[in-house]
Design a protein around this motif. Structure first.
Motif, short mmCIF file in Angstrom:
data_model
loop_
_atom_site.label_atom_id
_atom_site.label_comp_id
_atom_site.label_asym_id
_atom_site.label_seq_id
_atom_site.Cartn_x
_atom_site.Cartn_y
_atom_site.Cartn_z
N GLU A 1 0.93 -1.60 0.01
CA GLU A 1 0.09 -0.31 0.13
C GLU A 1 0.97 1.37 -0.53
OE1 GLU A 1 -0.94 -3.05 2.00
OE2 GLU A 1 -2.91 -3.48 0.72
N TYR B 1 4.10 1.65 -1.20
CA TYR B 1 4.52 1.58 -2.43
C TYR B 1 3.74 2.40 -3.58
CZ TYR B 1 6.89 0.70 -6.84
OH TYR B 1 7.30 0.77 -8.30
N ALA B 2 2.03 1.67 -3.71
CA ALA B 2 0.91 1.90 -4.31
C ALA B 2 1.03 3.82 -3.87
CB ALA B 2 -0.26 1.08 -4.00
N GLU B 3 0.45 4.55 -3.18
CA GLU B 3 0.52 5.42 -2.71
C GLU B 3 1.57 6.16 -2.79
OE1 GLU B 3 -0.20 7.83 1.22
OE2 GLU B 3 -1.91 6.39 0.84
N PHE C 1 4.12 5.58 -5.32
CA PHE C 1 4.90 5.36 -6.35
C PHE C 1 3.59 6.94 -7.56
CE2 PHE C 1 3.54 4.00 -10.75
CZ PHE C 1 5.03 3.99 -11.20
N PRO D 1 1.37 -5.04 -7.55
CA PRO D 1 1.00 -5.02 -6.64
C PRO D 1 0.00 -3.86 -6.42
CG PRO D 1 3.33 -5.47 -6.60
CD PRO D 1 2.48 -5.28 -7.86
N VAL D 2 0.51 -3.04 -7.10
CA VAL D 2 0.06 -1.45 -7.23
C VAL D 2 -1.18 -1.78 -7.67
CG1 VAL D 2 0.13 0.45 -8.65
CG2 VAL D 2 2.16 -0.52 -7.66
N LEU D 3 -1.38 -2.19 -9.20
CA LEU D 3 -2.81 -3.08 -9.78
C LEU D 3 -3.89 -3.75 -8.53
CD1 LEU D 3 -4.05 -3.10 -12.29
CD2 LEU D 3 -3.35 -5.12 -12.92
N ARG D 4 -3.79 -3.81 -7.64
CA ARG D 4 -4.05 -5.09 -6.53
C ARG D 4 -4.28 -3.83 -5.95
NH1 ARG D 4 -0.76 -9.76 -5.59
NH2 ARG D 4 0.67 -8.65 -4.43
N VAL D 5 -3.97 -2.81 -5.34
CA VAL D 5 -4.40 -1.79 -3.99
C VAL D 5 -5.95 -1.15 -5.20
CG1 VAL D 5 -3.17 0.15 -3.58
CG2 VAL D 5 -2.79 -2.11 -2.68
N GLY D 6 -4.98 -0.98 -6.48
CA GLY D 6 -6.26 -0.01 -7.12
C GLY D 6 -7.40 -0.55 -7.66
N VAL E 1 -7.92 1.15 2.12
CA VAL E 1 -6.47 0.57 3.19
C VAL E 1 -6.47 0.94 4.27
CG1 VAL E 1 -5.14 -0.75 2.29
CG2 VAL E 1 -6.31 0.88 0.75
N ASP F 1 -3.95 2.46 7.63
CA ASP F 1 -2.80 2.48 6.96
C ASP F 1 -2.23 2.06 8.11
OD1 ASP F 1 -2.96 5.25 5.67
OD2 ASP F 1 -4.02 6.59 6.42
#
Lengths: 173, 194
Positions: free
Chosen positions: B46, B48-50, B52, B134-139, B191, B193
């Motif tokens: 999470e 990383y996704a945020e 990035f 992983p970014v896709l999974r979070v998105g 998600v 924090d």
């Protein structure tokens, strides 16, 4: 080639950095450095990019090469600092603001709006990279094997990239 | 999964990002960042996704912006300076040396170097994909996320549209879906924090 004053050099690289999103703003770099200022020629622009691909670190270390071509060591350091310092500072500042206002409902809404966008950008970048890097079945096979090693076998990414580079050398002989 | 590591210090961040740079020959630096910092237990998927996404939204090269954002979060201003210094320094040294030799020669790269580049580039596509998933999974966990992510991908990857208008459209739609309402429990898949 026309002379470049240090301040002018710094200013142009600051400007190029601040209008690049995601990766190199190549059309703009060409317009300013080659056409408008005449500081470097088209061949230097291309070879800088190729060298940037080879370097350990961001591909856009090409700007270091351009700075060197324009004004030697001093020019290289000015161009590198001018390109990277303002953009990094801006990113870090935005991150700080973001964390400070995390509790705000609109910031939360923005986060939910941005995450799917970020996912789309990542996938699109993968596609663009694949289009420029993969030419034929051999390349695709190397990518597939590398993905298997990274995703399922959890092999260190540096090892996988270096292994693929060695394989590339063997294939080129 | 992750071995326990000491908490990040500016010096530790510098070393980590020097490693990121050394892994990143041929590209895929953000992916190497996720792996190397994730292995140390410093960031979650999470995070990383945020980060990035934040790094992509601000001008400048993604990988270096990501170093600045993560450095700032993990170690304040000193952390940001050390992370950016770490990711730039190895390549800067090599590039200065190479420039001193090649400037004014315009030499073409030898065949074996081109071969190495090609191989490394193929692997870089795989590294990129391991970072994208992983970014896709979070998105897509976010309400409406599948549609927004798919349309963003089409617009940028297939149609090659400009990033700014696509960003404004995607964020506009997202804000509309997730606009704060007076009532609690909007059902947004937030998600938690860390």
């Amino acid at each position: 080639m026309p002379e470049a004053a240090p301040l002018q050099l710094a200013w142009e690289f600051i400007r190029i950095g601040l209008i690049s999103f995601g990766a190199a703003n190549l059309p703009e770099m060409e317009r300013v450095l080659v056409t408008l200022r005449g500081w470097i020629d088209a061949r230097t622009l291309a070879s800088g990019l190729a060298l940037g691909q080879l370097m350990p670190g961001p591909n856009l270390l090409a700007v270091t090469h351009y700075g060197y071509a324009i004004q030697g060591l001093g020019g290289a350091l000015i161009a590198t600092a001018a390109f990277y310092v303002p953009t990094s500072a801006l990113s870090a500042g935005v991150a700080r603001l973001w964390d400070r206002h995390r509790a705000n409902t609109w910031v939360n809404a923005l986060r939910s709006a941005l995450l799917p966008f970020g996912a789309g950008v990542m996938l699109a970048s993968t596609l663009v990279l694949a289009r420029t890097s993969l030419h034929g079945w051999t390349d695709l096979l190397i990518t597939a094997v590398a993905f298997g090693l990274l995703w399922y076998a959890k092999v260190n990414s540096a090892v996988v990239v270096l292994g693929a580079a060695v394989l590339g050398v063997l294939l080129s002989l | 999964m992750t071995r326990p590591s000491p908490a990040p210090t500016p010096g530790g961040l510098f070393v980590a990002f020097v490693q990121v740079a050394l892994s990143g020959i041929g590209g895929g630096l953000p992916a190497h960042t996720r792996r190397l910092l994730g292995d140390r237990g410093w960031i979650t998927d999470e995070d990383y996704a945020e980060t990035f996404t934040l790094a992509s939204l601000t001008p400048g090269p993604n990988a270096v912006n990501l170093a600045a954002v993560l450095g700032m979060r993990l170690g304040g201003v000193a952390g940001a300076v050390c992370a950016v210094g770490g990711i730039l320094l190895p390549g800067l040294i090599v590039m200065l040396a190479v420039s001193a030799v090649t400037v004014g020669q315009g030499a073409a790269l030898p065949g074996w170097v081109q071969g190495a580049l090609r191989g490394a580039a193929c692997a870089a596509v795989a590294v990129m994909l391991t970072a994208a998933l992983p970014v896709l999974r979070v998105g897509v966990n976010v309400r409406g996320g599948v549609v927004v992510a798919a349309l963003t991908f089409l617009a940028l990857g297939v149609l090659r549209l400009d990033l700014l208008p696509v960003l404004l459209a995607a964020v506009g739609v997202g804000l509309l879906i997730h606009r704060p309402r007076a009532a609690s429990g909007t059902g947004a898949a937030g998600v938690p924090d860390a």
